[in-house]
Design a protein around this motif. Structure first.
Motif, short mmCIF file in Angstrom:
data_model
loop_
_atom_site.label_atom_id
_atom_site.label_comp_id
_atom_site.label_asym_id
_atom_site.label_seq_id
_atom_site.Cartn_x
_atom_site.Cartn_y
_atom_site.Cartn_z
N VAL A 129 0.86 -1.18 0.00
CA VAL A 129 0.00 0.00 0.00
C VAL A 129 0.90 1.23 0.00
CG1 VAL A 129 -1.77 1.28 1.26
CG2 VAL A 129 -1.84 -1.21 1.21
N VAL A 130 0.72 2.07 -1.01
CA VAL A 130 1.54 3.27 -1.14
C VAL A 130 0.63 4.46 -1.47
CG1 VAL A 130 3.64 2.09 -1.88
CG2 VAL A 130 1.99 2.82 -3.58
N VAL A 131 1.11 5.65 -1.14
CA VAL A 131 0.44 6.89 -1.53
C VAL A 131 1.16 7.38 -2.77
CG1 VAL A 131 -0.03 9.27 -0.91
CG2 VAL A 131 -0.32 7.47 0.78
N VAL A 132 0.38 7.64 -3.84
CA VAL A 132 0.93 8.01 -5.13
C VAL A 132 0.43 9.40 -5.50
CG1 VAL A 132 0.99 7.37 -7.57
CG2 VAL A 132 0.98 5.61 -5.83
N SER A 133 1.29 10.15 -6.15
CA SER A 133 0.94 11.46 -6.67
C SER A 133 1.21 11.49 -8.16
CB SER A 133 1.77 12.54 -5.98
OG SER A 133 1.52 13.79 -6.56
N LYS A 134 0.34 12.16 -8.90
CA LYS A 134 0.56 12.29 -10.34
C LYS A 134 0.77 13.76 -10.65
CE LYS A 134 -1.36 11.36 -14.86
NZ LYS A 134 -2.51 10.90 -15.64
N ALA A 135 1.93 14.06 -11.23
CA ALA A 135 2.25 15.43 -11.61
C ALA A 135 2.94 15.41 -12.96
CB ALA A 135 3.14 16.08 -10.56
N SER A 136 2.52 16.28 -13.85
CA SER A 136 3.10 16.38 -15.19
C SER A 136 3.03 15.05 -15.93
CB SER A 136 4.55 16.87 -15.12
OG SER A 136 4.61 18.12 -14.48
N GLY A 137 1.98 14.29 -15.71
CA GLY A 137 1.80 13.03 -16.41
C GLY A 137 2.62 11.88 -15.87
#
Length: 134
Positions: free
Chosen positions: A15-23
């Motif tokens: 289980v991880v926290v993911v961020s999406k930035a600039s694709g």
């Protein structure tokens, strides 16, 4: 940011926290791995709590856990509706008041439909009778 469950070759789930930035996706924080569903659910809850406290993105709550905010939003929107209704009502009342301040001559010149009214016909007939007597 969101919580992502990532299946590993060993059969466990991370289980991880993911961020999406600039694709591009970037893992922000890992919360561990587990094989059991209860362990995975616990890790997901920890990750969701961390996201809420971390503050980058506010979580949209559709489960009505934040009933106070929902009620406040409804009250705010109803106040907007009331202002719109009162605004229209106020405009109508103001227009009626302004029209009541106009002289009778102006009203008669603007509105010629009074000639079709039965009351006008009776008054006209009475005035004609009076003029014939004189």
């Amino acid at each position: 940011m969101y919580v992502r469950k990532k299946h590993n070759r060993s059969g466990s789930t991370s289980v991880v926290v993911v961020s999406k930035a600039s694709g591009k996706y970037k893992e922000i924080k890992s919360f561990g791995s587990s094989i059991s569903k209860e362990g995975i659910d616990s890790l997901c809850e920890q990750a969701a709590t961390w996201i809420r406290s971390f503050g980058y993105q506010q979580e949209l709550d559709f489960d009505d856990r934040k009933g106070k905010e929902v009620e406040e939003t409804k009250r705010f929107l109803s106040n907007i509706d009331n202002v719109l209704i009162n605004g229209t009502q106020l405009h109508n009342e103001l227009t009626n008041y302004q029209r009541s301040q106009i002289g009778v001559e102006v009203v008669i010149h603007k509105n010629v439909n009074y000639k079709n009214s039965p009351l006008y016909a009776k008054i006209r007939a009475d005035v004609e009778k009076l003029l014939k007597r004189i």
